[in-house]
Design a protein around this motif. Structure first.
Motif, PDB file in Angstrom:
ATOM      1  N   HIS B  98       0.885  -1.116   0.034  1.00 48.75           N
ATOM      2  CA  HIS B  98       0.015  -0.020  -0.198  1.00 48.75           C
ATOM      3  C   HIS B  98       1.037   1.224  -0.132  1.00 48.75           C
ATOM      4  N   MET B  99       0.909   1.998  -1.111  1.00 49.53           N
ATOM      5  CA  MET B  99       1.857   3.094  -1.185  1.00 49.53           C
ATOM      6  C   MET B  99       1.216   4.505  -1.356  1.00 49.53           C
ATOM      7  N   VAL B 100       1.741   5.295  -0.731  1.00 45.93           N
ATOM      8  CA  VAL B 100       1.338   6.629  -0.751  1.00 45.93           C
ATOM      9  C   VAL B 100       2.376   7.459  -1.711  1.00 45.93           C
ATOM     10  N   LEU B 101       1.976   7.677  -2.753  1.00 46.10           N
ATOM     11  CA  LEU B 101       3.173   8.728  -3.342  1.00 46.10           C
ATOM     12  C   LEU B 101       2.641  10.125  -3.237  1.00 46.10           C
ATOM     13  N   VAL B 102       3.791  10.615  -2.752  1.00 44.13           N
ATOM     14  CA  VAL B 102       3.550  12.279  -2.362  1.00 44.13           C
ATOM     15  C   VAL B 102       4.559  12.964  -3.435  1.00 44.13           C
ATOM     16  N   LEU B 103       3.759  13.822  -4.099  1.00 45.66           N
ATOM     17  CA  LEU B 103       4.415  14.648  -5.037  1.00 45.66           C
ATOM     18  C   LEU B 103       4.688  16.357  -4.345  1.00 45.66           C
ATOM     19  N   ASP B 104       5.705  16.665  -4.780  1.00 46.52           N
ATOM     20  CA  ASP B 104       6.096  18.271  -4.425  1.00 46.52           C
ATOM     21  C   ASP B 104       5.594  19.043  -5.329  1.00 46.52           C
ATOM     22  N   VAL B 105       4.577  19.776  -5.246  1.00 46.57           N
ATOM     23  CA  VAL B 105       4.083  20.802  -6.290  1.00 46.57           C
ATOM     24  C   VAL B 105       4.475  22.215  -5.670  1.00 46.57           C
ATOM     25  N   SER B 106       5.311  22.087  -5.110  1.00 40.50           N
ATOM     26  CA  SER B 106       5.804  23.808  -4.476  1.00 40.50           C
ATOM     27  C   SER B 106       6.658  24.532  -5.590  1.00 40.50           C
ATOM     28  N   GLU B 107       6.668  25.835  -5.285  1.00 38.20           N
ATOM     29  CA  GLU B 107       7.282  26.796  -6.493  1.00 38.20           C
ATOM     30  C   GLU B 107       8.844  26.093  -6.743  1.00 38.20           C
TER      31      GLU B 107
END
Lengths: 392, 471
Positions: B98-107
């Motif tokens: 069970h995988m949570v993929l967290v993306l950085d969408v910061s500036e």
């Protein structure tokens, strides 16, 4: 977006000509199974038919290649190309073979040379294989080494793929200089187009007759199937006799063709004349099946409606009894499949204690059926005693 | 504790890329020659420092010109082999992930040090990553979150269908064509929010699966509303395994997060120095992680009841239970006879997990890995007298008449033969790479008895009959 990519040009250039194709045939040569079939469909007749099929494959494109493997009782043998043993024997056999071919060549000078070489090699190797050593009785009943044969066939196909397209494979594995991400994508896509059938296509035909089940080779077989999927090699299966679940799954996973071929009146025990008549019709039917079902290569298959049914048996074999199940328990650690109800408390494959969820052990409780309220007899009686109201 | 999946530092020093995608080649090329240094201890230095050292210390081999071609082919072989997975110990692996993929969408993701910018590069690789992930882990589930303007926003639900996630990512990149515009990176990321959200997403997942969080972090800061150390402690309590892929620089807090959630192992924190590196780090996380001894105790094996439905074809179209669309054929749940149109999924009627048995089989090579093949010395060749590859019939170079003392290159065999330790057959380097990266079978072991030493042992002339017996 890919249209502006420089890599697309390559595939456009080559797609005009038909790509060379490799046909690998894996012939199940279990003597016991063939002797069962000998009255209706002898091995020699099947071999003749296969040779016609192979010749047709070679004739359609001069760059086409053929490889034939026998999955025998206890080993896998090459029928074509002939592997050479040791240096000394290679020399001797070469000289022998050379004169032999020259002799034969004089005799059948009308035959196209590649046809002749293949025919000679196959018949020689098969004869060697069948006469070399007689396997024991229990070995005869063991399943054919299909996983091994498939592995070898795939390794061979992989080499031919590398040979046919050395640039892609070289840059993929051992390029020089820094490669940026864009180049990298280009390489990947180039390889993908190569594998999707623009450069060199390959397919594997399995002719299977044995009755024995393949569950002992399940993992090896499945690994081969996935490798074939990756290389974009369809596994075609011609099953003579009853269906096998795994081969059908294999051909479905690789989008190959799965057909069963029943030799007509397989219990032919009539007179000699009747037997020969059925014999010729059997081979004719076989040839037609081969030609219509299996002749097209990967490139051509995109344009054709391929035979075979969409109904596929996806049931699995349980690891405990080898029983084919459609509802089973799966160990969460090693993914072994067991049939229900479970007979053990720890997984026999990985020894981890199995916790069986309650939903398996206990039967679901159905809603207690609500009892119909019986009307009180007294009330009912009174009602009915009141009689039908009559309009006044 | 040796832990195969977390050895990415070593992986990279040897240019390892055990995924089948050839795209990893760039890595191997750039770290040319580092395969030789693979034995040197991976220090605690930063990766870029080590790469620098590797290139500086590359020994200046004075090659004999007559052997140039040979040396080049050796080196090519060594590079090919370097990509084979080193570790073949059959660890217990978390197959159901069970995988949570967290993306950085910061500036910070708008930095142009990757072309066109980090954000685009990340999105491009993610699609590939998701497909590869489900290829490798067909019965696992992913959810995608993004860190955007200090918040953490969910992009897709926890599900096992790759298209859900790919659509979510495409929507993020291109907008949905109507009112929703493509998202551009904004604000700063918050690791604490991301971890809290991941914890919530994974809270209800069953014990027998893994709980993993993969964070792609481009920023060098985290803007947290509270005490992140408390969040880390609760992640440890909930048995989350966090791995982080940073871009261009390390952060102390990331090291701490990774080491605390991975039982002291920091190797889950990778820093991509360029886009190829980023891709490699992503792809490295597609193979299932090995379970730790402590986890193994908690995660008692469960028996999962699964259905293996067969595919049917119908004459008249009927509604599928999953989407309510008219389809002509599909898969019938073996328990309740409901028709669904695709696998794997949960039966909408009786909640039975429906999968193809091939999905299970796809994970078997992680559980039963193929042993590494050994390099074969000329002495051994004289003993076995192999002339051809067992797999592809490629001819081996012949036995040299005298020992010419060719300089041996680490990782490649002097005789170009590689021997399977269990069946003793010899293979060429192409088959070695193919079998370990694609096939996961040994063609020798699968096809008959192990190779025997020829009867005429040690003789160089030998009679052909003895050789026939050996082949």
């Amino acid at each position: 977006m890919d249209g502006v990519d420089a890599t697309v040009r390559g595939s456009v250039r080559t797609s005009s000509a038909a790509p060379p194709s490799l046909l690998t045939i894996i012939l199940d040569t279990n003597p016991l199974s063939w002797s069962h079939l000998s009255s209706s469909l002898p091995l020699s007749a099947v071999l003749k038919t296969l040779l016609i099929f192979v010749n047709a494959h070679l004739a359609i494109n001069h760059a086409n290649q053929v490889a034939v493997l026998a999955s025998h009782v206890d080993n896998v043998a090459w029928l074509y190309p002939t592997p050479d043993d040791g240096d000394a024997s290679k020399q001797s056999s070469q000289t022998n073979g050379h004169t032999e071919v020259a002799d034969e060549h004089r005799v059948v000078s009308n035959k196209y040379r590649p046809f002749l070489t293949i025919e000679k090699n196959i018949s020689k190797n098969l004869r060697n294989l069948l006469t070399s050593d007689i396997p024991s009785a229990e070995a005869l009943k063991s399943p054919p080494l299909l996983a091994g044969a498939l592995s070898i066939a795939l390794a061979y196909a992989n080499l031919q793929l590398l040979k046919a397209d050395p640039m892609t494979s070289d840059s993929a594995s051992t390029g020089t200089g820094a490669v940026g991400a864009a180049d990298l994508d280009a390489h990947t896509s180039a390889l993908r187009t190569a594998r999707s059938g623009h450069q060199f296509v390959s397919r594997i035909l399995i002719v299977s007759v044995s009755q024995a089940d393949l569950s002992s080779q399940y993992i090896g077989l499945m690994n081969s199937v996935f490798a074939a999927q990756r290389l974009n090699i369809p596994l075609d299966v011609l099953r003579i006799g009853e269906r096998t679940a795994f081969l059908q799954q294999a051909s479905d996973a690789t989008s190959g063709v799965y057909l069963t071929y029943d030799p007509p009146n397989s219990t032919a025990n009539g007179t000699n004349g009747a037997a020969t008549a059925s014999f010729s019709s059997a081979t004719a039917g076989l040839l037609q099946t081969l030609m219509q079902g299996y002749f097209s290569d990967v490139a051509a298959r995109k344009l054709l409606v391929m035979p075979g049914s969409a109904e596929v048996d996806f049931r699995a074999a349980c690891f405990c009894h080898g029983k084919i199940v459609d509802l089973g328990g799966v160990c969460s650690v090693c993914l072994s499949i067991f049939c229900l109800p479970l007979e053990f408390t720890s997984c026999p494959t990985c020894q981890s204690p199995l916790r069986v969820p309650k939903s398996v052990t206990t039967k679901p409780v159905a809603f207690a059926r609500r009892k119909k309220k019986k009307r009180k007899i007294g009330d009912g009686g009174r009602d009915s005693a009141a009689g039908t109201p009559v309009p006044n | 504790m040796s832990d195969s999946d977390n050895e990415y530092i070593e992986d990279h020093s040897s240019g390892d890329d055990h995924n089948l995608n050839v795209g990893g080649s760039g890595r191997a090329q750039r770290q040319k020659g580092s395969g030789r240094n693979a034995t040197s201890k991976p220090g605690t230095r930063a990766r870029w420092e080590r790469a620098l050292r590797d290139t500086n210390n590359e020994p200046n081999v004075v090659a004999d010109d007559s052997r140039l071609a040979e040396n080049i082919s050796r080196r090519a072989e060594a590079q090919k082999r370097a990509r084979i997975r080193k570790d073949t110990k059959p660890f217990q692996r978390g197959i159901i992930r069970h995988m949570v993929l967290v993306l950085d969408v910061s500036e910070m993701m708008l930095e142009k040090d990757m072309r066109p910018n980090r954000y685009r590069v990340m999105l491009r690789y993610l699609e590939e990553y998701i497909l590869e992930f489900f290829e490798q882990n067909p019965i696992s589930q992913i959810t995608v979150l993004m860190m955007y303007d200090g918040r953490c926003i969910q992009l897709s639900e926890l599900s096992g269908n790759p298209n859900d996630h790919i659509n979510a990512i495409q929507k993020l990149r291109d907008g949905d064509g109507k009112d929703e515009l493509p998202k551009e990176p904004k604000g700063s990321p918050s690791l604490q929010n991301a971890l809290e959200m991941s914890r919530a997403m994974l809270y209800h997942t069953p014990k027998h699966g893994t709980r993993e969080v993969l964070i792609i972090l481009g920023a060098l800061l985290t803007n947290d509303p509270g005490d992140i150390h408390k969040t880390i402690a609760s992640c440890v309590k909930d048995k989350l395994r966090v791995s982080i892929i940073g871009i261009f620089a390390r952060m102390k807090i990331c090291t701490e997060i990774v080491s605390r959630t991975n039982g002291g192992d920091e190797s889950g924190y990778g820093v991509a120095t360029d886009d190829v590196d980023l891709r490699d780090l992503l792809m490295a996380s597609t193979s299932p992680p090995a379970m730790r001894a402590t986890e193994q105790e908690d995660a008692a094996a469960n028996l999962l009841v699964m259905g293996f439905p067969s595919r049917t074809e119908e004459e008249h179209p009927s509604l599928c239970a999953c989407h309510g669309e008219l389809t002509r054929g599909g898969y019938i749940c073996p328990r309740c006879k409901t028709k669904v149109c695709s696998l794997p999924q949960t039966c909408p009627s009786c909640q039975l997990t429906l999968i193809l048995s091939t999905h299970l089989a796809r994970s078997y090579h992680h559980l039963f890995p193929l042993r590494n093949w050994l390099e074969v010395s000329w002495d051994r060749v004289r003993e076995m007298r192999t002339t051809q590859c067992k797999g592809c019939l490629k001819k081996f170079p012949g036995i040299p008449t005298e020992d010419d003392g060719a300089d041996k290159m680490d990782g490649s065999s002097e005789s170009s033969r590689y021997e399977c330790p269990s069946c003793h057959h010899h293979f060429c380097v192409d088959c070695d790479v193919f079998c370990h990266q694609t096939l996961y079978n040994c063609p020798g072991c699968q096809s008959g008895p192990p190779a025997q030493v020829p009867a005429s042992n040690g003789e160089t002339t030998g009679d052909p009959m003895a050789l026939d017996g050996a082949s």
